[in-house]
Design a protein around this motif. Structure first.
Motif, mmCIF file in Angstrom:
data_model
loop_
_atom_site.group_PDB
_atom_site.id
_atom_site.type_symbol
_atom_site.label_atom_id
_atom_site.label_comp_id
_atom_site.label_asym_id
_atom_site.label_seq_id
_atom_site.Cartn_x
_atom_site.Cartn_y
_atom_site.Cartn_z
ATOM 1 N N ILE A 62 32.888 -7.864 -10.778
ATOM 2 C CA ILE A 62 32.737 -9.066 -9.956
ATOM 3 C C ILE A 62 31.748 -10.598 -10.626
ATOM 4 O O ILE A 62 32.979 -11.644 -10.932
ATOM 5 C CB ILE A 62 32.499 -9.240 -8.074
ATOM 6 C CG1 ILE A 62 33.269 -8.086 -7.778
ATOM 7 C CG2 ILE A 62 32.539 -10.734 -7.595
ATOM 8 C CD1 ILE A 62 32.465 -7.782 -6.647
ATOM 9 N N ASN B 244 26.692 -11.359 -5.779
ATOM 10 C CA ASN B 244 27.231 -10.853 -4.459
ATOM 11 C C ASN B 244 26.232 -9.991 -3.847
ATOM 12 O O ASN B 244 25.795 -8.792 -3.606
ATOM 13 C CB ASN B 244 28.412 -10.283 -4.433
ATOM 14 C CG ASN B 244 29.346 -9.855 -2.577
ATOM 15 O OD1 ASN B 244 28.704 -10.741 -1.643
ATOM 16 N ND2 ASN B 244 30.202 -8.785 -2.262
ATOM 17 N N GLY C 132 37.470 -6.661 0.654
ATOM 18 C CA GLY C 132 36.712 -8.135 -0.353
ATOM 19 C C GLY C 132 37.623 -8.307 -1.163
ATOM 20 O O GLY C 132 37.221 -10.082 -1.743
ATOM 21 N N GLY D 47 36.843 -12.506 -1.149
ATOM 22 C CA GLY D 47 37.081 -13.311 -2.225
ATOM 23 C C GLY D 47 37.913 -14.391 -2.496
ATOM 24 O O GLY D 47 37.548 -15.624 -3.034
ATOM 25 N N TRP E 57 38.228 -8.888 -7.010
ATOM 26 C CA TRP E 57 37.003 -8.444 -5.722
ATOM 27 C C TRP E 57 37.792 -6.870 -5.181
ATOM 28 O O TRP E 57 36.767 -6.367 -4.860
ATOM 29 C CB TRP E 57 37.327 -9.555 -5.289
ATOM 30 C CG TRP E 57 36.340 -10.985 -5.304
ATOM 31 C CD1 TRP E 57 36.576 -12.033 -5.707
ATOM 32 C CD2 TRP E 57 34.708 -10.573 -4.814
ATOM 33 N NE1 TRP E 57 35.131 -12.616 -6.065
ATOM 34 C CE2 TRP E 57 34.395 -11.806 -5.359
ATOM 35 C CE3 TRP E 57 34.522 -9.905 -4.145
ATOM 36 C CZ2 TRP E 57 32.739 -11.973 -4.696
ATOM 37 C CZ3 TRP E 57 32.804 -10.597 -3.468
ATOM 38 C CH2 TRP E 57 32.446 -11.456 -3.597
ATOM 39 N N SER F 171 35.172 -4.309 -5.034
ATOM 40 C CA SER F 171 34.589 -3.749 -3.428
ATOM 41 C C SER F 171 34.656 -2.201 -3.220
ATOM 42 O O SER F 171 34.533 -1.349 -2.356
ATOM 43 C CB SER F 171 34.873 -4.996 -2.425
ATOM 44 O OG SER F 171 34.939 -5.706 -2.748
#
Length: 429
Positions: free
Chosen positions: A162, A170, A213, A217, A332, A336
């Motif tokens: 990410i 994050n 996720g 994003g 993302w 995630s």
């Protein structure tokens, strides 16, 4: 706006599932299994009485082991307790090992079934009192460190991916780990509904967290990124999101600490003096396969090449026709999902807890920095190295210091190689 609505819908769906599926809080108790060592397999010891009393005094609660050696003694409240095995109720020929106290002191949390262990052996049996050799001890801690390191690497590589594409750190990554573990737990223990096998529950949880996720994003961070003058605003936003998610999970799941029912109590497998539980063997296998799959995705697929191109130079990648916004959304989702996978594996190896991701986040950041920020394969290696170094420290220092020793080792490495172990040094200016 559509992406924002998708984010809200995903989060509300997850919250609704948590609220509806959380089973009734388990009673506070102390439990375990009494077994005696034998030449073949450990044999259960039945009919042994145990007495439990709060360290502050009060009424003594008693229980007895069943035919399978199991016992569970309900407690009136949480707190510190003394558990005493009544040696006079042991069967003939079964004793506690020399030097072992029949009384243990444990701290039991509300809603927790605390596991206590009393090793038993045959009276007069010839025991090998000398411990394992130094080489065996080193190999054992390397094995234990590898298990923990692979779990950390699984979550850390998602955070690194990410950052490499979006340049966003994050801080809610740990909560994605927790959410994946909790969703898998609830689906596999759902009260009043079908109890899914853990593997099916884990797959659904990973996909759900990946979708959440991606929505985060796209729906929140991308508009914020376009409006914010600097990334510090986004950093503060992810910290706030981390707090919000963590305490929402606490409100829904409460402070229960629960194991996955399929991996609750297991006897370790032994080979050449080394011991590993079946659940840790499963964790290692799944982690290695998932990381190999990630490597194939990044190196052998069109999507992976596009991700690496955007990570290297977003402007040049967009000039060649790559949809940078779509790649950011996909990264993302992948990052995630990897966090959720790491959370499930952490819960399999340990237990499910509302703040497990927050407690692990420091090690995740350490693995990213140790391997080199923005390098996926370096992060994987950094996670494994970190896990092994933490366990190796316990050979010399008390186990309580292993986290501090790992951080000191990280600081020492960065003094020599500020770019990390597996990243290239770059000129600035």
């Amino acid at each position: 706006m559509t992406a924002f609505r998708l984010l809200i819908a995903c989060f509300l769906t997850a919250a609704g599932l948590l609220a509806a599926a959380v089973p009734a809080q388990a009673g506070t108790a102390i439990g375990g299994t009494l077994r005696v060592k034998s030449a073949d397999a450990p044999a259960p010891v039945a009919g042994v009485e145990l007495a439990v009393q709060s360290t502050q005094g009060g009424e003594t609660v008693r229980g007895r082991s069943g035919p399978d050696g199991r016992f569970e003694i309900p407690l009136p409240a949480a707190g510190p307790y003394r558990v005493t095995l009544e040696a006079k109720t042991l069967p003939d020929g079964v004793v506690l090992p020399a030097g072992r106290s029949p009384t243990l002191t444990v701290d039991v949390q509300e809603g927790q079934s605390k596991l206590v262990l009393f090793p038993l052996e045959r009276a007069g049996a010839v025991q090998q009192r000398q411990g394992p050799s130094v080489a065996t001890r080193v190999l054992q801690v390397v094995l234990d460190g590898t298990v923990f390191g692979l779990i950390i690497a699984m979550a850390a590589v998602g955070l690194s991916l990410i950052y490499s594409v979006s340049r966003i750190i994050n801080f809610a990554h740990g909560e994605f780990m927790t959410l994946g573990a909790l969703l898998a737990f609830l689906l596999s223990t759902m009260a009043g509904g079908p109890q899914w096998p853990l593997i099916a529950a884990a797959v659904v949880a990973v996909l759900a967290v990946g979708a959440l996720g991606g929505a985060l994003g796209t729906g929140l961070l991308r508009p914020l990124e376009s409006r914010a003058k600097e990334h510090f605003s986004i950093l503060v936003f992810t910290i706030g999101l981390s707090f919000a998610m963590r305490y929402l999970l606490l409100a829904l799941f409460e402070s229960n600490t629960q194991p996955y029912r399929e991996y609750a109590l297991q006897e370790p497998l032994r080979f050449a003096g080394l011991a590993i539980t079946p659940r840790d063997l499963v964790v290692c296998t799944v982690a290695v396969l998932a990381l190999l799959g990630l490597g194939v995705l990044l190196l052998r697929t069109r999507l992976g090449r596009a991700m690496r191109a955007v990570a290297g130079d977003p402007g040049l990648a967009e000039a060649t026709g790559i949809d940078v916004n779509r790649i950011k959304r996909d990264i993302w989702i992948v990052g995630s999902a990897l966090a959720a996978t790491g959370g499930v594996l952490m819960a399999v190896s340990h237990q499910v807890r509302w703040d497990m991701g927050y407690q692990t986040l420091m090690f995740v950041f350490a693995a990213v920095i140790l391997g080199g920020i923005g390098t996926a394969f370096g992060t994987i290696a950094g996670g494994v190295v970190l896990g092994i170094c933490m366990e190796l420290g316990t050979l010399v220092f008390p186990v309580e210091l292993k986290t501090a020793l790992a951080m000191l080792a990280l600081a020492a490495v960065l003094l020599v190689r500020p770019q990390g172990l597996f990243n290239r040094a770059q000129r600035v200016g």
